[in-house]
Design a protein around this motif. Structure first.
Motif, mmCIF file in Angstrom:
data_model
loop_
_atom_site.group_PDB
_atom_site.id
_atom_site.type_symbol
_atom_site.label_atom_id
_atom_site.label_comp_id
_atom_site.label_asym_id
_atom_site.label_seq_id
_atom_site.Cartn_x
_atom_site.Cartn_y
_atom_site.Cartn_z
ATOM 1 N N THR A 133 -33.003 -96.542 -22.811
ATOM 2 C CA THR A 133 -33.079 -96.947 -24.224
ATOM 3 C C THR A 133 -34.043 -98.122 -24.329
ATOM 4 O O THR A 133 -34.050 -99.005 -23.469
ATOM 5 N N LEU A 134 -34.840 -98.128 -25.380
ATOM 6 C CA LEU A 134 -35.821 -99.206 -25.523
ATOM 7 C C LEU A 134 -35.861 -99.691 -26.977
ATOM 8 O O LEU A 134 -36.133 -98.896 -27.882
ATOM 9 N N PHE A 135 -35.543 -100.956 -27.185
ATOM 10 C CA PHE A 135 -35.677 -101.572 -28.512
ATOM 11 C C PHE A 135 -37.019 -102.294 -28.563
ATOM 12 O O PHE A 135 -37.443 -102.876 -27.557
ATOM 13 N N GLY A 136 -37.678 -102.292 -29.716
ATOM 14 C CA GLY A 136 -38.963 -102.990 -29.797
ATOM 15 C C GLY A 136 -39.305 -103.373 -31.228
ATOM 16 O O GLY A 136 -38.607 -103.012 -32.189
ATOM 17 N N ASP A 137 -40.395 -104.130 -31.326
ATOM 18 C CA ASP A 137 -40.851 -104.653 -32.619
ATOM 19 C C ASP A 137 -42.371 -104.517 -32.678
ATOM 20 O O ASP A 137 -43.077 -105.023 -31.800
ATOM 21 N N GLN A 138 -42.823 -103.850 -33.719
ATOM 22 C CA GLN A 138 -44.266 -103.629 -33.902
ATOM 23 C C GLN A 138 -45.044 -104.938 -33.831
ATOM 24 O O GLN A 138 -46.145 -104.989 -33.284
ATOM 25 N N LYS A 139 -44.457 -106.031 -34.360
ATOM 26 C CA LYS A 139 -45.262 -107.264 -34.437
ATOM 27 C C LYS A 139 -45.427 -107.940 -33.072
ATOM 28 O O LYS A 139 -46.286 -108.803 -32.922
ATOM 29 N N ASP A 140 -44.666 -107.513 -32.069
ATOM 30 C CA ASP A 140 -44.842 -108.060 -30.713
ATOM 31 C C ASP A 140 -45.851 -107.258 -29.899
ATOM 32 O O ASP A 140 -46.084 -107.552 -28.724
#
Ligand code: UGY
Ligand code: MN
Length: 248
Positions: A133-140
């Motif tokens: 599972t991978l959580f992420g943020d476009q702005k990073d």
């Protein structure tokens, strides 16, 4: 008065443009108190599924990914996403990749939240583990120049590792930016416009496209795009990657 017999949507053998005006809701078991628009799926001839979920009060999405991995991206609003023992609140521009055979629960969703999903049957690759599972943020995520053209930026949301058989990227075009060539490739795309407008060429047909529209491009559907208007054009898209091209 607008005549209701007109639409920009088209569904062809190897591509489709789906504008929101033709949406009809689907009931998906386990996805409660929301509208679900199934924009792309195998009934069209596609090898992926793309949906858009819009939350009503008390929306929850509960399920298990089984053979298909699912990528969720927050287009608008916020939600808590619980996958296994991990739980995070996701807001606009944030995403979670859920691998196969995982239980998930989305809850505490703000009314009007919009989630984009891409689903793909996972293809194992010998010697490589199934991704986590991978959580992420476009702005990073960095947005390097694409193909030496300063007007084009690409953000790659999933790791470039062979365990992954799908990619999700965000493509930003400054006004007047265009693809430097007509792409002709084996990979398939599902795509949602997040901002702006432009003209897409799909298999030598020309389509005006704007925020909220979706596109399916089958393998070898020839493609070219130019941004128009006064703000950058931005779209998020799926692509199948990293697997052997043929069973022959
Ligand atoms: O990654 C891609 O194939 C991408 N450049 N295609 C597209 O934007 N239509
Ligand atoms: Mn392409």
């Amino acid at each position: 008065m607008e005549i209701s017999a007109l639409t920009r949507s088209v569904v062809k053998r190897n591509h489709a443009v789906i504008a929101p005006d033709g949406y009809i809701n689907s009931n998906v078991p386990g996805w409660e108190n929301c509208t679900v628009n199934v924009i792309i799926n195998e009934q069209m001839g596609a090898n992926l599924c793309q949906t858009l979920i819009t939350a009503a009060p008390n929306c929850t999405l509960k399920g298990i990914t089984k053979a298909s991995q699912i990528f969720f991206y927050v287009v608008e609003g916020s939600t808590k996403a619980n996958i296994g023992n991990k739980g995070y609140t996701l807001t606009k521009g944030q995403f979670v990749y859920i691998p196969i055979e995982k239980e998930y629960l989305f809850e505490d969703m703000a009314v009007g939240t919009q989630l984009l999903t891409f689903h793909k049957v996972y293809e194992h690759l010998e010697g490589y583990d199934v991704p986590d599972t991978l959580f992420g943020d476009q702005k990073d995520i960095e947005g390097p120049i694409y193909m030496n053209d300063d007007a084009l930026r690409i953000q790659v949301l999933l790791p470039a590792e062979l365990g992954f058989d799908m990619a999700v990227n965000i493509f930003t075009y400054q006004t007047g930016g265009n693809l430097p060539m007509v792409e002709t490739h084996i990979m398939e795309h599902g795509l949602l416009y997040l901002q702006g407008q432009g003209i897409y060429m799909l298999d030598h047909e020309w389509y005006p496209i704007k925020k909220g529209d979706s596109i399916w491009m089958a393998p070898y559907c020839q493609q070219w795009f130019t941004a128009m208007g006064k703000e950058p054009a931005i779209y998020i898209y799926y692509k199948n990657v990293n697997r052997h091209p043929t069973t022959i």
